[in-house]
Design an enzyme around this catalytic site. Sequence first.
Site, PDB file in Angstrom:
ATOM      1  N   ARG A 132      37.262  13.681 -13.399  1.00 43.82           N
ATOM      2  CA  ARG A 132      36.505  14.847 -12.904  1.00 43.82           C
ATOM      3  C   ARG A 132      35.038  14.463 -12.671  1.00 43.82           C
ATOM      4  O   ARG A 132      34.608  14.263 -11.556  1.00 43.82           O
ATOM      5  CB  ARG A 132      36.636  16.022 -13.900  1.00 43.82           C
ATOM      6  CG  ARG A 132      36.255  17.364 -13.293  1.00 43.82           C
ATOM      7  CD  ARG A 132      34.774  17.696 -13.285  1.00 43.82           C
ATOM      8  NE  ARG A 132      34.169  17.660 -14.635  1.00 43.82           N
ATOM      9  CZ  ARG A 132      32.864  17.778 -14.840  1.00 43.82           C
ATOM     10  NH1 ARG A 132      32.029  17.930 -13.832  1.00 43.82           N
ATOM     11  NH2 ARG A 132      32.383  17.703 -16.071  1.00 43.82           N
ATOM     12  N   ASP A 133      34.278  14.271 -13.733  1.00 43.47           N
ATOM     13  CA  ASP A 133      32.836  14.052 -13.543  1.00 43.47           C
ATOM     14  C   ASP A 133      32.556  12.704 -12.883  1.00 43.47           C
ATOM     15  O   ASP A 133      31.563  12.553 -12.175  1.00 43.47           O
ATOM     16  CB  ASP A 133      32.109  14.137 -14.891  1.00 43.47           C
ATOM     17  CG  ASP A 133      30.623  14.418 -14.719  1.00 43.47           C
ATOM     18  OD1 ASP A 133      30.248  15.023 -13.701  1.00 43.47           O
ATOM     19  OD2 ASP A 133      29.846  14.033 -15.608  1.00 43.47           O
TER      20      ASP A 133
ATOM     21  N   HIS B  78      27.635  14.263 -24.080  1.00 44.72           N
ATOM     22  CA  HIS B  78      28.006  13.844 -22.723  1.00 44.72           C
ATOM     23  C   HIS B  78      26.791  13.144 -22.096  1.00 44.72           C
ATOM     24  O   HIS B  78      25.827  13.804 -21.707  1.00 44.72           O
ATOM     25  CB  HIS B  78      28.399  15.107 -21.939  1.00 44.72           C
ATOM     26  CG  HIS B  78      28.798  14.866 -20.524  1.00 44.72           C
ATOM     27  ND1 HIS B  78      30.117  14.830 -20.117  1.00 44.72           N
ATOM     28  CD2 HIS B  78      28.065  14.662 -19.405  1.00 44.72           C
ATOM     29  CE1 HIS B  78      30.176  14.625 -18.819  1.00 44.72           C
ATOM     30  NE2 HIS B  78      28.940  14.506 -18.350  1.00 44.72           N
TER      31      HIS B  78
ATOM     32  N   HIS C 246      24.741  10.344 -19.499  1.00 41.93           N
ATOM     33  CA  HIS C 246      24.697   9.593 -18.231  1.00 41.93           C
ATOM     34  C   HIS C 246      23.732   8.424 -18.420  1.00 41.93           C
ATOM     35  O   HIS C 246      22.684   8.571 -19.040  1.00 41.93           O
ATOM     36  CB  HIS C 246      24.243  10.501 -17.080  1.00 41.93           C
ATOM     37  CG  HIS C 246      25.322  11.436 -16.635  1.00 41.93           C
ATOM     38  ND1 HIS C 246      25.898  11.397 -15.385  1.00 41.93           N
ATOM     39  CD2 HIS C 246      25.963  12.437 -17.301  1.00 41.93           C
ATOM     40  CE1 HIS C 246      26.827  12.325 -15.292  1.00 41.93           C
ATOM     41  NE2 HIS C 246      26.894  12.984 -16.443  1.00 41.93           N
TER      42      HIS C 246
ATOM     43  N   CYS D 207      25.825   6.508  -7.432  1.00 39.46           N
ATOM     44  CA  CYS D 207      25.189   5.269  -7.003  1.00 39.46           C
ATOM     45  C   CYS D 207      23.866   5.140  -7.736  1.00 39.46           C
ATOM     46  O   CYS D 207      23.134   6.113  -7.896  1.00 39.46           O
ATOM     47  CB  CYS D 207      24.964   5.355  -5.506  1.00 39.46           C
ATOM     48  SG  CYS D 207      23.653   4.320  -4.923  1.00 39.46           S
TER      49      CYS D 207
ATOM     50  N   ASN E  35      28.101   8.276 -15.253  1.00 36.52           N
ATOM     51  CA  ASN E  35      28.375   8.602 -16.640  1.00 36.52           C
ATOM     52  C   ASN E  35      28.296   7.332 -17.494  1.00 36.52           C
ATOM     53  O   ASN E  35      28.496   6.227 -17.003  1.00 36.52           O
ATOM     54  CB  ASN E  35      29.811   9.129 -16.767  1.00 36.52           C
ATOM     55  CG  ASN E  35      29.966  10.541 -16.240  1.00 36.52           C
ATOM     56  OD1 ASN E  35      29.792  11.487 -16.978  1.00 36.52           O
ATOM     57  ND2 ASN E  35      30.274  10.683 -14.958  1.00 36.52           N
TER      58      ASN E  35
END
Lengths: 303, 303
Positions: free
Chosen positions: B14-15, B206, B208, B239, B248
Amino acid sequence: MDTNDIRFFEVGPRDGLQNESRVLSCADRVAMIEKLVDAGVRDVEIGSFVHPRWVPQMAQTDEVARQITRREGVRYWALVPNLKGLERAREAGVEHVAVFMSATEAHNQSNLNRSLDESLAALKRTTEAAVSEGMVVRAYISTVFGCPFEGDVDFARVLEIGEELLGNGAEHLSLGDTIGAGTPLQVGQGCARAVQHFGVERVALHLHDTQGLAVASALMAYQAGVRLFDGAVGGMGGCPYAPGAAGNLASEDLVNLLLSMGARVDADLSALCEVTGWLSEEVGLSVRSRYYPYWRSQQEQDT
Amino acid sequence: MDTNDIRFFEVGPRDGLQNESRVLSCADRVAMIEKLVDAGVRDVEIGSFVHPRWVPQMAQTDEVARQITRREGVRYWALVPNLKGLERAREAGVEHVAVFMSATEAHNQSNLNRSLDESLAALKRTTEAAVSEGMVVRAYISTVFGCPFEGDVDFARVLEIGEELLGNGAEHLSLGDTIGAGTPLQVGQGCARAVQHFGVERVALHLHDTQGLAVASALMAYQAGVRLFDGAVGGMGGCPYAPGAAGNLASEDLVNLLLSMGARVDADLSALCEVTGWLSEEVGLSVRSRYYPYWRSQQEQDT
């Protein structure tokens, strides 16, 4: 030294370049060193006097040493393998030299073709000769957190070797995770012991980002009291697909972490990224740092 | 849950995929999910029911949900933006849904075209409807450690929002460093507060990896007591040159770190790398993980 002050030691022009397949021109090496100093670097390793048969990338280090415009307050270091290398360094006007050996018998034998005892004796000769001529000596110990041949390393042996090297007159040690095998926990624990044993001024940490844990390991080392860190601008020094040749922890990734922890670092983060940009776009080396692409995207956004 | 047991939540399908420029076929998305489950993943986000006008990569999530072969003990989650999305999820047989909002007014407005109060009311309706139908709800809060519009975020507001979302019946929160702005210190401190406030079972982190600090932040969060972590296999999802679209934290980088800390993780590190290898070599996505190139070099050495 204030508790949050970092001494950052840039090894890119030596440990970075010596592991790149491309050999840089003397002019590019000189430009790289001068750009790093412009970025605020106060300790920079400019090359090595290991025989060019073994490390062709480091041929002409005497030329590099002669051509750089020196700036006050900056220490320009070169790696010397023995008395002959020391002599070449002296002739080229180098006043700061680095000697090196492994923490493990098998890696020392494979890398230097000597036993640990033979290396200890040789480093003693080189260090004492250097000190007697007024030079300052850094002593690298490699494979400190893992050996490609012996696996786990007894950290007590690292402390013993370090004690002997400092006893010879070295100013400080650089503890190298040569193959990037150390976990953050191991690195933190080892560094805590080393700092307690030798004092904060005498312990540098030298990480390679083989498994993606180097930034986390640097964090644990900082928390363990380390204040002297090696890095190579751009994370150069090896292709990710070549086992054993993984790149150094990128200077900009290290400095970004340390700044985020509230540390003070002489080198300027943005200026280091500019050097990485130059190496990537003008010189044509591949960059392996994490922070640089982010910095570049911010630059593009601002323009 | 034992103190070292990790619940790993894979968000790549998903993410990860929703931020890739390439749109994967339904068959590839199903294969990816099944490979992740084969690798030991027990919580996997299979897609989103956000309108394909906004996220074309996530069109056909109902098809994906219908085609996957479900395995017992695995929870297959889907993102739902509202009651309509919830209805589509229910029709596709999805029993675990994720709702989402920001921690900051400006990001919520920009991303969802709603005020925080409007989002809180909408999420309450969606969550209560889901719970009344026997579904399990995860609640994402994004921009928790930094907002692209507002900058620093008051963590007290994150706790207030989290309390309301759990009060609606959500099983747990996922605290998102959406733009990867959090430093390891901030993430560690915020996570310690969240774990203390809500309990360890209710807090997921979560991350990144925008600035190269995500692994170090995960380490601080683990030390602060977090035991539920999101990751996206291969570090997909953007990117590096596109601001705001950084990838992520790679599942394999996260799992490698957690294993090095002595944690137990259901997902198998090597098997996750195999999924990354498949995505890279067969599907043609670009991989941004640090551990994968190392793992691959080891594989090549062994063969």
